[in-house]
Design a protein around this motif. Structure first.
Motif, short mmCIF file in Angstrom:
data_model
loop_
_atom_site.label_atom_id
_atom_site.label_comp_id
_atom_site.label_asym_id
_atom_site.label_seq_id
_atom_site.Cartn_x
_atom_site.Cartn_y
_atom_site.Cartn_z
N ARG A 64 -22.16 -37.79 35.82
CA ARG A 64 -23.34 -37.78 35.82
C ARG A 64 -24.03 -36.47 35.12
N ARG A 100 -22.67 -31.37 41.98
CA ARG A 100 -21.60 -30.33 42.34
C ARG A 100 -20.59 -30.27 41.47
N LEU A 173 -37.79 -46.75 32.04
CA LEU A 173 -36.27 -46.60 31.66
C LEU A 173 -36.03 -46.81 30.29
N PHE A 177 -34.81 -43.77 27.19
CA PHE A 177 -33.63 -44.26 26.34
C PHE A 177 -33.86 -44.26 24.80
N THR A 191 -25.97 -47.21 32.47
CA THR A 191 -25.95 -47.28 34.21
C THR A 191 -24.86 -47.81 34.78
N ALA A 193 -22.29 -46.32 34.90
CA ALA A 193 -21.70 -45.31 35.32
C ALA A 193 -21.73 -45.31 37.10
N ILE A 196 -18.97 -45.66 39.87
CA ILE A 196 -18.35 -44.60 40.55
C ILE A 196 -19.40 -43.60 41.34
N GLN A 198 -21.40 -41.12 44.50
CA GLN A 198 -21.84 -41.38 45.70
C GLN A 198 -23.36 -41.04 45.53
N MET A 245 -21.97 -45.59 46.10
CA MET A 245 -23.07 -46.23 45.54
C MET A 245 -22.59 -47.61 45.15
N MET A 303 -21.39 -43.62 25.55
CA MET A 303 -21.26 -42.18 25.71
C MET A 303 -21.33 -41.39 24.54
#
Ligand code: HEM
Length: 327
Positions: A64, A100, A173, A177, A191, A193, A196, A198, A245, A303
């Motif tokens: 993220r 984090r 959105l 972009f 999106t 992504a 994977i 939480q 998620m 990416m």
């Protein structure tokens, strides 16, 4: 008097030269560190393997982070700078407060500084750890461009206009972009992504308990058979619990996200909104039924494209010694 010809005779080559310099400056390279720090990508992958073995949940925030960095004034690691007394930095802005793993990035940077002092930028580290997070969750391993340099501006207020909230509709959105030089397809792909990681309950409980905005109401777009599970995991006003998620598959980079979204199981309104545009809807529905090859290839391409947004190269910016501080 200076003639038109004399003036423009010199200006055209000058303009061309500036155009060429400009286009070179905007460019990143595959293998930028091949001479200056040949093992940089290997060192990062080796560290990432150890970090993720101990803390598998960090793959989510690490992936993220590249999005949150690149969309706010370009891929310049401004996300990693600490706030100062008179300047709250991006890191402390609401959309970034649930990220984090900043300490782990400091450790990776320290290893790189030992191997090749002053060479590898924090902005490139963000691109590498995003890529490695995809690999370490069984997704594709894609080549990335490098050569970004680090910025010095990081202001919390810059995040607001650039990182759209999970309540956003498809028009908002797509617009953001497009503003960043990406397409509706990139939106549908990137999106993905959300396969994977939480989310905090507070990022979506409005859909369960307050969809009307008047203290009650359930989002009818949510699959009603999924709602009891979400309500059980997330009570109203819960600001601390995190949920997968993509339940059951949140440590696997796969197509389960698209299967979920196509059945009303996308966690955020922004996920569900992919079904409200013909192009993004077609992408979601195709991937929901596909083998992963196409998505993996698309994800790698998008990416790399996202990693080019407003980069600093060729002497602009700096190579920070520590990612949390300007030199
Ligand atoms: C299109 C607009 C997007 C919106 C509105 C959005 C919104 C969100 C929200 C609200 C969360 C949960 C944060 C939390 O509560 O901790 C989240 C998590 C995440 N997002 Fe997005 N996102 C978007 C696009 C992207 C993109 C482009 C990527 C990467 C390419 C991405 C990767 C992730 C990942 C990996 C997580 C899990 C983080 C974790 O495990 O802590 N998102 N996103």
């Amino acid at each position: 008097m200076v003639s038109y010809r004399a003036l423009f005779g010199t200006m055209v080559p000058l303009a061309l030269a500036l155009l060429l310099i400009g286009s070179t400056e905007a460019q990143l390279e595959y293998g930028f560190y091949k001479n200056s720090c040949p093992h940089a990508e290997f060192i990062v992958f080796q560290e990432m393997t150890k970090i993720i073995a101990n803390a598998p949940f960090l793959t989510g925030p690490f992936l993220r982070m590249q999005y949150h960095d690149c969309f706010v004034n370009g891929c310049d690691a401004s996300l990693l700078l600490n706030s100062t007394n008179n300047n709250p930095a991006e890191k402390d802005a609401p959309p970034n407060q649930s990220l984090r793993g900043f300490d782990a990035i400091d450790d990776i940077k320290a290893k790189l500084e030992m191997a090749c002092p002053g060479i590898v930028s924090c902005a490139d580290i963000l691109a590498m750890i995003a890529r490695d997070s995809v690999k370490l969750t069984y997704g594709p391993y894609y080549a990335i461009e490098t050569g970004r340099r680090d910025g010095s501006r990081s202001e919390a207020s810059d995040t607001q206009a650039n990182l759209q909230p999970p309540t956003s509709n498809i028009t908002v959105l797509k617009n953001i972009f497009i503003q960043k030089g990406l397409t509706a397809k990139d939106l549908a792909v990137l999106t993905g992504a959300h396969t994977i990681g939480q989310s905090l309950c507070s990022s979506f409980t409005e859909r369960l308990y307050n969809f009307t905005g008047r203290g009650f109401g359930l989002d009818p777009a949510l699959d009603p058979t999924y709602v009891p599970q979400l309500m059980c995991e997330c009570k109203p006003n819960d600001n601390t619990t995190r949920v997968e998620m993509d339940p059951g598959s949140s440590r696997n980079f796969d197509l389960a996200y698209y299967k979920g979204v196509s059945r009303g199981r996308g966690l955020f309104t922004s996920d569900d909104q992919l079904l409200h545009d013909p192009e993004t809807k077609a992408y979601v529905e195709r991937q929901a039924m596909a083998w992963p090859e196409e998505f993996f290839k698309d994800f790698a391409e998008s990416m790399v494209k996202m990693g080019r947004i407003e980069v600093l190269t060729h002497g602009k910016g700096e190579i920070r010694k520590k990612c949390a501080f300007v030199n």
